[in-house]
Design an enzyme around this catalytic site. Structure first.
Site, PDB file in Angstrom:
ATOM      1  N   LYS A 100       0.858  -1.192   0.000  1.00  0.00           N
ATOM      2  CA  LYS A 100       0.000   0.000   0.000  1.00  0.00           C
ATOM      3  C   LYS A 100       0.884   1.228   0.000  1.00  0.00           C
ATOM      4  CE  LYS A 100      -3.995   2.094   0.902  1.00  0.00           C
ATOM      5  NZ  LYS A 100      -3.645   3.077  -0.142  1.00  0.00           N
TER       6      LYS A 100
ATOM      7  N   LYS B 138       5.112   2.018  -3.016  1.00  0.00           N
ATOM      8  CA  LYS B 138       5.137   3.437  -3.415  1.00  0.00           C
ATOM      9  C   LYS B 138       5.375   3.507  -4.914  1.00  0.00           C
ATOM     10  CE  LYS B 138       4.872   7.531  -1.381  1.00  0.00           C
ATOM     11  NZ  LYS B 138       4.126   7.844  -0.153  1.00  0.00           N
TER      12      LYS B 138
ATOM     13  N   SER C   9      -7.183   5.437   4.520  1.00  0.00           N
ATOM     14  CA  SER C   9      -7.187   4.725   3.241  1.00  0.00           C
ATOM     15  C   SER C   9      -7.599   3.270   3.443  1.00  0.00           C
ATOM     16  CB  SER C   9      -5.801   4.762   2.593  1.00  0.00           C
ATOM     17  OG  SER C   9      -5.624   5.966   1.894  1.00  0.00           O
TER      18      SER C   9
HETATM   19  P1  NAD Z   1       0.858  18.520  -1.605  1.00  0.00           P
HETATM   20  O1  NAD Z   1       1.295  18.336  -2.992  1.00  0.00           O
HETATM   21  O2  NAD Z   1      -0.595  18.710  -1.343  1.00  0.00           O
HETATM   22  O3  NAD Z   1       1.601  19.786  -0.949  1.00  0.00           O
HETATM   23  C1  NAD Z   1       2.977  19.907  -0.959  1.00  0.00           C
HETATM   24  C2  NAD Z   1       3.317  21.291  -0.414  1.00  0.00           C
HETATM   25  O4  NAD Z   1       4.717  21.404  -0.247  1.00  0.00           O
HETATM   26  C3  NAD Z   1       2.883  22.430  -1.333  1.00  0.00           C
HETATM   27  O5  NAD Z   1       2.353  23.478  -0.556  1.00  0.00           O
HETATM   28  C4  NAD Z   1       4.198  22.877  -1.968  1.00  0.00           C
HETATM   29  O6  NAD Z   1       4.163  24.245  -2.348  1.00  0.00           O
HETATM   30  C5  NAD Z   1       5.136  22.649  -0.804  1.00  0.00           C
HETATM   31  N1  NAD Z   1       6.526  22.559  -1.205  1.00  0.00           N
HETATM   32  C6  NAD Z   1       7.072  21.935  -2.278  1.00  0.00           C
HETATM   33  N2  NAD Z   1       8.399  22.153  -2.300  1.00  0.00           N
HETATM   34  C7  NAD Z   1       8.686  22.904  -1.205  1.00  0.00           C
HETATM   35  C8  NAD Z   1       9.880  23.451  -0.670  1.00  0.00           C
HETATM   36  N3  NAD Z   1      11.043  23.276  -1.272  1.00  0.00           N
HETATM   37  N4  NAD Z   1       9.792  24.156   0.480  1.00  0.00           N
HETATM   38  C9  NAD Z   1       8.598  24.370   1.101  1.00  0.00           C
HETATM   39  N5  NAD Z   1       7.450  23.879   0.629  1.00  0.00           N
HETATM   40  C10 NAD Z   1       7.500  23.167  -0.500  1.00  0.00           C
HETATM   41  O7  NAD Z   1       1.451  17.284  -0.785  1.00  0.00           O
HETATM   42  P2  NAD Z   1       0.927  16.667   0.576  1.00  0.00           P
HETATM   43  O8  NAD Z   1      -0.036  15.586   0.270  1.00  0.00           O
HETATM   44  O9  NAD Z   1       0.539  17.770   1.483  1.00  0.00           O
HETATM   45  O10 NAD Z   1       2.260  15.954   1.108  1.00  0.00           O
HETATM   46  C11 NAD Z   1       3.235  16.661   1.855  1.00  0.00           C
HETATM   47  C12 NAD Z   1       4.160  15.662   2.511  1.00  0.00           C
HETATM   48  O11 NAD Z   1       3.386  14.788   3.345  1.00  0.00           O
HETATM   49  C13 NAD Z   1       4.946  14.756   1.566  1.00  0.00           C
HETATM   50  O12 NAD Z   1       6.197  14.467   2.124  1.00  0.00           O
HETATM   51  C14 NAD Z   1       4.104  13.480   1.551  1.00  0.00           C
HETATM   52  O13 NAD Z   1       4.874  12.341   1.218  1.00  0.00           O
HETATM   53  C15 NAD Z   1       3.676  13.439   2.995  1.00  0.00           C
HETATM   54  N6  NAD Z   1       2.489  12.620   3.210  1.00  0.00           N
HETATM   55  C16 NAD Z   1       1.302  12.920   2.600  1.00  0.00           C
HETATM   56  C17 NAD Z   1       0.197  12.115   2.840  1.00  0.00           C
HETATM   57  C18 NAD Z   1      -1.150  12.438   2.250  1.00  0.00           C
HETATM   58  O14 NAD Z   1      -2.119  11.769   2.595  1.00  0.00           O
HETATM   59  N7  NAD Z   1      -1.262  13.446   1.402  1.00  0.00           N
HETATM   60  C19 NAD Z   1       0.304  10.999   3.669  1.00  0.00           C
HETATM   61  C20 NAD Z   1       1.524  10.734   4.293  1.00  0.00           C
HETATM   62  C21 NAD Z   1       2.605  11.561   4.056  1.00  0.00           C
END
Ligand code: NAD
Length: 418
Positions: A64, A100, A346
């Site tokens: 997953k 992933k 999920s």
């Molecule tokens: P997203 O695409 O919705 O948002 C990413 C954000 O990070 C955006 O605001 C972008 O502008 C910002 N960003 C990108 N590069 C950057 C930088 N250099 N400096 C500062 N900000 C920057 O993604 P998300 O779903 O919010 O995921 C964010 C993190 O959380 C990732 O590491 C992802 O793997 C992790 N994550 C997400 C989920 C989920 O359910 N969405 C679950 C577990 C972990």
């Protein structure tokens, strides 16, 4: 990155005196498929994009994990993220292994139609590799609801039947679950709340800086702000804003919608624009990295002031920074616990798709809350009892569960009769 991640595995194996067969099995991914996606661009030209999907380990159930669209995506990153997912699913006690996927692409350079072609091409390439009982996909960076809808739609077209169970994080109209949109952030919020007393955090006086203002960062900001925490810094890829008197996440998001950036947003006092580097180093109680990997490294870790780091992004600290900050007394709530709320909900989506019976929001939230509180407490107890960091404790907690399922199939001790 994978070699570094394996060090956490080695340390957890040593802590638990685990059978060497377990380490041997977990040190490499089970399988990874690479593909080149060929897309017709709007101007008629053809472009190639490198793409991967990894199934790291499936002892506890189908693999997953999300799919990431980002220019820095690489094979090493995808395999490392699937290693982390293996442990995250075990920490949250889900019947899943870790996987992933990703595409090396800057989605900001694509038109909406090109993005749809790319999303569908990803599924076309990996359809034989994934499936409801084999490998279940989900959103990650830059794969939002519509991308997931195109992917789910494409998978159903290829299988010739409605197949919602192969991809979670779907929009509600596609068989998604209520409560998924903010589940990752909400899970981190429940984790922090569970630790508030132990960490001596008072929401009415504590300050927070958040890096990343996408799905996870925005919802984290909203939940913590509603609880009384003062959000003093917020950033996205274009930079950040700082206001010691506090920022209102809704107003910052409104500004981002209007201008494309959080910079220039107005807070409650004297707001000023800052860089992402400055945001990480702000004077605050809680730092929430919610963007990319390796934002805190050996270079900047000495300037980090936050007492607590809630890792909502995956792998936001380099191993050197992790060691140095832990030694200096910072409390790091590790990613495989803090951001496990997304995959927990999920799992509920997958359960609902399989049963065809859909839950209401309070049932989803109650389950998420119970899971996060239970597993957070278990990790905190291990951290204290074994006198190890919270990260080591989370790995020990997850490894116990994974090792049980590996050992249940027989180890060397069984086969040589010792
Ligand atoms: P997203 O695409 O919705 O948002 C990413 C954000 O990070 C955006 O605001 C972008 O502008 C910002 N960003 C990108 N590069 C950057 C930088 N250099 N400096 C500062 N900000 C920057 O993604 P998300 O779903 O919010 O995921 C964010 C993190 O959380 C990732 O590491 C992802 O793997 C992790 N994550 C997400 C989920 C989920 O359910 N969405 C679950 C577990 C972990």
């Amino acid at each position: 990155m994978l070699a570094n991640a394996r060090d956490n595995l080695r340390a957890a194996c040593d802590q638990l005196n685990i059978h060497p067969d377990v380490y041997e099995e977990l040190k490499w991914p089970r399988e990874t498929l690479a593909s080149t996606l060929l897309i017709r661009m709007d101007d008629g030209s053809r472009r190639a994009f490198k793409a991967w999907r990894c199934r790291y380990n499936d002892r506890r159930g189908p693999t997953k994990g999300g799919v990431r669209f980002h220019p820095n995506v690489s094979l090493d990153e995808i395999e490392t993220l699937s290693f982390w997912m293996t442990f995250k699913c075990a920490v949250a006690n889900l019947p899943f292994g870790g996987g992933k996927g990703g595409v090396c692409v800057d989605t900001k350079q694509l038109s909406p139609v090109e993005l749809e072609r790319l999303s569908r091409a990803y599924i076309e390439a990996f359809a034989p590799f994934i499936g409801p009982d084999r490998d279940i996909m989900a959103p990650d960076m830059y794969t939002n609801g519509i991308v997931i809808a195109w992917m789910s739609d494409e998978y159903s077209s290829i299988t010739g039947q409605a197949s919602p169970t192969a991809i979670t994080g779907k929009p509600l109209a596609f068989g998604g679950t209520v409560g998924r949109v903010d589940a990752t952030a909400r899970g981190g919020y429940y984790t922090l709340r569970q630790l508030e007393k132990s960490l001596d955090l008072d929401p009415d006086n504590a300050t927070v800086a958040i890096q990343g203002f996408g799905n996870v960062g925005y919802h984290c900001a909203k939940l913590l702000h509603a609880d009384g925490y003062k959000i003093v810094g917020i950033s996205d890829s274009s930079g950040g804003v700082y206001d010691p008197s506090g920022l209102d996440p809704l107003a910052v998001m409104q500004h981002k919608h209007e201008t494309g950036s959080v910079q220039g947003a107005k807070g409650h006092g004297e707001t000023r624009d800052i860089s992402n580097a400055e945001l990480l180093e702000l004077e605050c109680d809680v730092l929430v990295p919610a963007a990319l990997e390796r934002q805190v490294t050996a270079e900047n870790c000495g300037r980090i002031k936050a007492r607590v780091i809630l890792e909502m992004a995956n792998g936001p600290l380099s191993p050197e920074a992790d060691r140095a900050l832990t030694q200096a007394g910072h409390i790091i709530v590790p990613d495989i616990l803090a951001n496990a709320g997304g995959v927990t909900v999920s799992h509920l989506e997958w359960v609902q798709n399989r049963s065809g019976f859909y839950w209401d929001e309070s049932r989803v939230r109650d389950h998420l809350k119970t899971t996060m509180e239970t597993e957070t407490q278990a990790v905190w107890t291990l951290h204290n009892e074994m006198e190890i960091s919270m990260r080591e404790a989370a790995y020990v907690h997850g490894l116990r569960r994974i090792a049980e399922s590996v050992e249940a199939r027989g180890t060397q001790a069984y086969f040589d009769g010792s």
